[in-house]
Write an enzyme that holds these catalytic residues in place. Structure first.
Site, mmCIF file in Angstrom:
data_model
loop_
_atom_site.group_PDB
_atom_site.id
_atom_site.type_symbol
_atom_site.label_atom_id
_atom_site.label_comp_id
_atom_site.label_asym_id
_atom_site.label_seq_id
_atom_site.Cartn_x
_atom_site.Cartn_y
_atom_site.Cartn_z
ATOM 1 N N ASP A 95 30.536 13.211 47.352
ATOM 2 C CA ASP A 95 31.623 13.176 46.360
ATOM 3 C C ASP A 95 31.016 13.257 44.956
ATOM 4 O O ASP A 95 29.851 13.572 44.797
ATOM 5 C CB ASP A 95 32.454 11.893 46.536
ATOM 6 C CG ASP A 95 31.585 10.639 46.506
ATOM 7 O OD1 ASP A 95 30.377 10.734 46.193
ATOM 8 O OD2 ASP A 95 32.125 9.553 46.799
ATOM 9 N N ASP A 96 31.799 12.959 43.943
ATOM 10 C CA ASP A 96 31.296 13.099 42.579
ATOM 11 C C ASP A 96 30.654 11.817 42.076
ATOM 12 O O ASP A 96 30.884 11.388 40.954
ATOM 13 C CB ASP A 96 32.425 13.560 41.652
ATOM 14 C CG ASP A 96 32.830 14.982 41.989
ATOM 15 O OD1 ASP A 96 31.921 15.785 42.270
ATOM 16 O OD2 ASP A 96 34.033 15.280 41.995
#
Ligand code: WTA
Length: 692
Positions: free
Chosen positions: A562-563
């Protein structure tokens, strides 16, 4: 980390399924694995023979029971702790399937206990009061201190009594913003003794970040110190707290008391700025309080602490852990993953501001009655041999650290290690990010003289304790693999559609069914808890990590999908850094990605678009970095600012980070399809500005 990534890539292209079961069976039957598996490192027979879990067979036996009968398995273990009232008929209840209703996890509900009692009083009452609980080593070599279990208990009680005096009751939040003085774990334990909910904020966070956390959990008391010296730098913590308290007060959240420990080694009391009526010196009040303090007995599901952590979007979230399950889980994982024996001296280099310091500096080791080294300083100060000097000084037998430290010391050369004996070492541990095989080998061969198994523990703030970890006496190790699940943990790897994949494979790492140490909610936002962790792949807890499993069933973590960026083992949300950057008046837009970094694991790479007409300048670059330092903390400062006249966006306006990651890592021939961009020419502009 490229050797690790290459390894994982080659894993993921192998045909799936083959061999896993037969290899595991070979291990269980005691056959040796095929000799072409030269990456396999077996624990020595002398280590295994004394280990708590001496063989794969024993592991399988315990693991199978933990999965078939979690209630029986965990209640047997929980029975070794002190409970004022035993838990109700249901050992646990759970719903991890969002399609079936709200997510709910409970363990030992109805059981009445206290974690501080189990960490301290229990050992003192059973005659171990004179055992050393903490060896403290200051920033400057030669400054040290120690506390036995009895002494620690008295200190904790004095602070607990003070907190009660100023009105802290069960369920109230207390924020702790301290460096690694012994007062930090003391403050955590004092809170848990009286049922207060602590929230430790890492003392590297800025005033802005601290204020955000104060405004979210509204503590009546903040505990800090005036200043600390770390390495050769002095950090004025009280100034940071003052700024945070001013900001939160302006936003309607006033804190009654700022209890300040006078750390006179770093700063004189007289030079500390003071607000009468709010600020009070720890030394003026705490030692005058009685050194015995009644326990506040709490339910197993009463909250123990909040710890804010970064996610892929929005503000940091308050991960909430409760008492009973967390207690049983951290103690048990500590014991087995480090093969803990009462004669061990244990040192974890993590700061109590992160989850590792909660579970494996404070609670897990103290629950086991262990002797713990607490180190205030920087591991390379005054020189790269400091860690091994400390190991020899206290005869450390279990040393637990992060790959980033291993890599940075590895660069300094073996001579700094070799001039110390290190013969007390028995088990090594790694946490925070994937450990690349070359760092693993150096840690194993040089630091541990090829004698000490390495426990590469995979877990998260959310999981409370280890989920995938070697048990050092049981498994042959593969450098860079976290190996197998801990008791009671069922990791699964799923594809993008959320379908479980068997055998040799790679995909998204999820967990099926709960374990006692799992977090129960995000403070004040159960909905965000459900959407962030339980909605991506319904039926499972989704970790946010990628993982592959090899033909022998070993797990290889490949990093966040994910980020979230992992810099030196610190979790940083790209969204947080972006929002700090765009708060700068001359920044129009920002997009942040992680890039591979030789020492830190990942570095922070920021693409920045400026407001129309503002010219690029070195000065502006510095001022953008300062903005991030001020808003989040120095550890989140971008390593690189890349000027961006435009950012690659889809026609619907979504930034294509995939392309930015490739530009940041200079993989320009792997940009992929750029035709779906609203304006494909921005990519060429960005490449042209790569080294500007
Ligand atoms: C990463 C730290 C590979 C992972 C305990 C996870 C790891 C994030 C390992 C959690 C490991 C932690 N091998 N990756 N042994 N340990 N990670 O919440 O990406 O600060 O999701 O908890 O660190 O970071 P957190």
């Amino acid at each position: 980390t490229s050797d690790h990534l290459r390894h994982v890539d080659s894993m993921s292209i192998l045909p799936s399924g083959a061999g896993r079961i037969s290899k595991l069976n070979a291990l269980i039957l005691g056959d040796s694995l095929a000799s072409e598996e030269d990456d396999l490192i077996f624990p020595s027979p002398s280590f295994s023979s004394q280990a708590l879990v001496p063989s794969p067979q024993k592991y399988m036996e315990m693991y199978s029971r933990s999965i078939k009968d979690p209630a029986g398995f965990w209640s047997d273990i929980a029975s070794d702790f002190y409970w004022k009232t035993r838990w109700g008929p249901q050992v646990y209840s759970e719903n991890l399937d969002i399609r079936k209703g709200n997510i709910k996890i409970e363990w030992f509900k109805g059981g009445i206990t206290n974690i501080c009692y189990n960490c301290l009083d229990r050992h003192v009452e059973s005659g171990n009061g004179d055992k050393v609980a903490f060896f403290w080593e200051g920033n400057e070599p030669g400054f040290d201190a120690m506390l036995t279990y009895s002494q620690l208990l008295s200190r904790v009680c004095q602070l607990a009594n003070y907190l009660k005096d100023v009105g802290i009751c069960k369920g109230d939040a207390v924020i702790i913003y301290l460096p690694m003085l012994m007062e930090l774990p003391i403050a955590m334990l004092a809170c848990s003794r009286i049922g207060a909910v602590h929230s430790v904020v890492f003392a590297g966070f800025s005033a802005e970040s601290l204020a955000q956390r104060i405004m979210d959990c509204k503590p009546k008391v903040v505990i800090t110190c005036n200043a600390v010296q770390r390495g050769s730098k002095i950090i004025y913590l009280k100034d940071i707290v003052d700024a945070a308290l001013t900001e939160s007060a302006e936003n309607g959240v006033a804190v009654d008391v700022c209890l300040t420990y006078a750390n006179e080694l770093a700063m004189k009391k007289e030079s500390t700025k003071w607000k009468e009526g709010r600020d009070i010196w720890w030394q003026d009040v705490v030692p005058n309080h009685p050194s015995a303090c009644d326990i506040e007995w709490v339910d197993a599901e009463d909250p123990l602490f909040l710890l804010y952590t970064s996610g892929s979007t929005g503000k940091p979230k308050g991960v909430l852990h409760t008492t009973g399950g967390y207690m049983v889980y951290t103690a048990t994982t500590f014991k087995y993953a480090f093969d803990y024996k009462p004669s061990d001296v244990y040192w974890c280099t993590a700061d109590c501001g992160w989850i590792t310091g909660h579970s494996y500096v404070t609670y897990g080791p103290l629950l086991n009655g262990a002797t713990v080294v607490v180190f205030e300083g920087a591991p390379n100060y005054p020189n790269a041999g400091r860690c091994w000097e400390i190991v020899d000084k206290f005869k450390v037998s279990i040393f637990y650290t992060a790959p980033t430290l291993v890599r940075s010391l590895m660069r300094e050369g073996d001579q700094h290690v070799k001039r110390y004996s290190r013969k007390s070492l028995r088990v090594l541990g790694s946490v925070g990010e994937p450990i690349n095989p070359s760092a693993w080998r150096w840690f194993f061969n040089v630091v541990g003289d090829s004698r000490c198994p390495i426990s590469d523990t995979w877990w998260q703030t959310e999981t409370g304790g280890f989920l995938i970890t070697p048990l050092p006496g049981a498994w042959p190790q593969k450098p860079g693999s976290a190996t197998f699940p801990f008791f009671g943990v069922q990791p699964v790897i799923v594809d993008e559609k959320g379908v479980e994949i068997e055998g040799e494979c790679s995909g998204y790492l999820c967990v099926k069914a709960s374990w006692p140490g799992a977090f129960r909610t995000l403070y004040g936002d159960h909905e965000r808890y459900e959407t962030t962790y339980f909605s991506a792949f319904p039926g499972y807890y989704f970790s946010g990590d990628g993982c592959s499993r090899d033909k022998d069933g070993y797990h290889w973590l490949t990093g966040r999908v994910d980020d979230v960026i992992n810099v030196s083992g610190h979790r940083i949300g790209t969204a947080e850094v972006e929002s700090a950057l765009v708060s700068h008046p001359q920044c129009a837009e920002a997009a942040v990605v992680g890039v591979e970094h030789e020492v830190k694991g990942q570095g922070i790479y920021a693409f920045v678009s400026l407001v129309e007409g503002v010219p690029y300048s070195e000065e502006l670059r510095k001022s953008l970095i300062t903005t991030v330092r001020n808003q989040i903390g120095a550890f989140a400062a971008p390593d690189k600012i890349h000027w961006a006249p435009g950012l690659p966006k889809t026609r619907s306006g979504k930034i294509m980070r995939r392309i930015l990651r490739k530009i940041a890592s200079r993989q320009l021939n792997e940009l992929g399809d750029t035709s779906t961009l609203a304006d494909p020419s921005v990519v060429d502009q960005l490449i042209a500005l790569s080294d500007a």
